[in-house]
Design an enzyme around this catalytic site. Structure first.
Site, PDB file in Angstrom:
ATOM      1  CB  SER A 252      50.489  20.947   5.923  1.00 48.57           C
ATOM      2  OG  SER A 252      50.242  21.498   4.656  1.00 48.57           O
TER       3      SER A 252
ATOM      4  CB  THR B 183      64.300  15.239  -7.781  1.00 48.55           C
ATOM      5  OG1 THR B 183      64.946  14.219  -8.543  1.00 48.55           O
ATOM      6  CG2 THR B 183      65.232  16.436  -7.629  1.00 48.55           C
TER       7      THR B 183
ATOM      8  CG  ASN C  55      40.260  20.168  10.187  1.00 44.77           C
ATOM      9  OD1 ASN C  55      40.412  19.212  10.949  1.00 44.77           O
ATOM     10  ND2 ASN C  55      39.440  20.113   9.152  1.00 44.77           N
TER      11      ASN C  55
ATOM     12  CB  CYS D  36      35.166  20.741   4.580  1.00 46.45           C
ATOM     13  SG  CYS D  36      35.454  22.133   5.659  1.00 46.45           S
TER      14      CYS D  36
ATOM     15  CD  GLN E 230      43.952  23.874  10.778  1.00 49.64           C
ATOM     16  OE1 GLN E 230      44.055  25.014  11.197  1.00 49.64           O
ATOM     17  NE2 GLN E 230      43.626  23.611   9.528  1.00 49.64           N
TER      18      GLN E 230
ATOM     19  N   GLY F 197      50.417  17.750   4.191  1.00 44.63           N
ATOM     20  CA  GLY F 197      49.899  17.150   5.417  1.00 44.63           C
ATOM     21  C   GLY F 197      49.202  15.826   5.178  1.00 44.63           C
ATOM     22  CB  SER F 198      46.818  14.670   2.571  1.00 41.87           C
ATOM     23  OG  SER F 198      45.903  15.725   2.748  1.00 41.87           O
TER      24      SER F 198
END
Ligand SMILES: *Cc1c(COP(=O)(O)O)cnc(C)c1O
Length: 396
Positions: free
Chosen positions: A199, A237, A151, A324, A179, A70-71
């Site tokens: 993600s 790849t 989130n 977090c 999310q 996701g980042s």
């Protein structure tokens, strides 16, 4: 042990793991190779791409670009829109104060590079007003990026309304839907979304894999240069086992969404009612427009960190906003954004539920949280001052 931190990550599902093992056993070829082992891998890759496209209502599989999470998808979407905007003399970006750090820190970097960033505040309900987004858009706005669901406090943003405004004004619209995808219905066409990040590990897929949806006609910039994988937009790849595992998990999540969401909401409501019985406590974020599995509370007079450690002793795994940003004692930027003062924002608890959780576990969480909050208040100097009337309660 009770795992109640599904917003941080989820355990890979049996279907995801089976798909990954099959991939490593049978489809281990390089999708760029022309011989049969490679071609079988290509086929599996294309099926995964089509499955992801279908789950989010995309027109075509070629609108899906696989990323390493996701980042990375957030970084690519934002940097790309900034790059193409600059070429047209547009160096203004609109976002909100409650975005994930993958978005906020990317915007900080762009600010250093000369872009102008407008962060729209949210109300006490944790929801941004579409009208405020409309008013922030200028002639030189290159991008609007607003997360689908938060989130920390789980609030769901008016994405379709914002998307429509952006489409009418001809501004690229990106949403961090990490999310939301697999948990609530998301449809990129009906919601006028130009770019969307998702993600794998937030919906029972593997970690380190995600995807960026890019609507046909929206230009994309490569962050990783090299081979021609992902149509030249993400060299290297392909991480085929992870991609295939993510697609399997997403198909499962989307097929069971209604059932899961009804169940999670019943757990959520039970937990909210139970925790709400604690005096001087408050639910963070809108009670209705929130993710089915998200519960986030503030308790006056205690430290979220101590609460988490004591709950961990009882086998309950949860999170607090401040945890977090590990190592930092700054309170959550999201809780500050919804107007919680510093001292209260420190006393927060996020419980994010999954389908594996049971109603009995909710009762155990309520019971232990009540005990621990009361214990911590008993040894808290702040709580004593509040009780003696030497200090005013922030939460009534
Ligand atoms: C988890 C999360 C991310 C980051 O995703 P990764 O795959 O862990 O990089 C970004 N945005 C939101 C809203 C998230 O919850």
């Amino acid at each position: 042990m009770i795992y109640a931190d599904h917003a941080a990550t989820t355990k890979a599902s049996a279907a995801a793991k089976a798909a990954m093992f099959a991939c490593m056993d049978e489809y281990w070829g390089n999708p760029s190779s022309l011989y049969s082992v490679g071609q079988r891998a290509t086929e599996v890759l294309q099926n995964a791409r089509a499955a992801v496209a279908q789950c989010i209502g995309a027109d075509a599989a070629k609108e899906i670009y696989f990323t390493a999470g996701g980042s990375e998808a957030d970084n690519q979407a934002i940097r790309s829109a900034a790059y193409w905007g600059k070429r047209k003399g547009k160096m203004h970006i609109v976002s909100t104060t409650i975005e994930h750090h993958a978005v906020l820190h990317t915007l900080d970097r762009l600010k250093q590079e000369g872009y102008e960033i407008t962060l729209i505040p949210v109300g006490a309900d944790g929801i941004v007003k579409a009208e405020d987004v409309a008013n922030a858009i200028r002639q030189d706005t290159a991008l609007v990026t607003v997360m689908y669901a938060n989130n920390e406090i789980g609030t769901i943003q008016p994405i379709a309304e914002i998307g429509k405004i952006c489409r009418e004004k001809g501004v690229v619209f990106h949403t961090d839907a990490v999310q939301a995808v697999g948990h609530v219905p998301v449809n990129v066409k009906e919601e006028y979304i130009d770019m969307l990040s998702l993600s794998g590990h937030k919906f029972h897929g593997p970690k380190g894999v995600g995807a960026l949806y890019v609507r046909q006609g929206i230009p994309l910039l490569a962050l990783v240069e090299g081979g021609a994988q992902e149509r030249g937009k993400r060299a290297g790849t392909e991480n085929l086992p992870a991609i295939v595992g993510m697609a399997a998990a997403l198909k499962e999540a989307c097929a069971n969404m209604e059932k899961n969401s009804t169940y999670l909401k019943s757990l959520r409501e039970h937990l909210i009612t139970g925790l709400g019985e604690i005096s001087h406590s408050a639910l963070n974020g809108d009670a209705q427009k929130r993710l089915p599995g998200n519960v986030n509370f503030c308790f006056e007079g205690i430290e979220g960190e101590s609460l988490l450690l004591l709950l961990d002793d009882k086998g309950i795994m949860a999170s607090s906003g401040s945890a977090c940003t590990s190592g930092s004692l700054d309170p959550s930027h999201v809780l500050l954004a919804i107007g919680r003062p510093h001292e209260v924002a420190h006393g927060s608890l996020r419980l994010s539920l999954g389908e594996e959780n049971t109603m009995e576990e909710m009762d155990t969480i309520i019971e232990h949280t009540k005990e621990v909050v009361s214990y911590l208040r008993g040894i808290s100097p702040v709580w004593k001052e509040l009780q003696k009337g030497e200090r005013n309660y922030v939460i009534q």
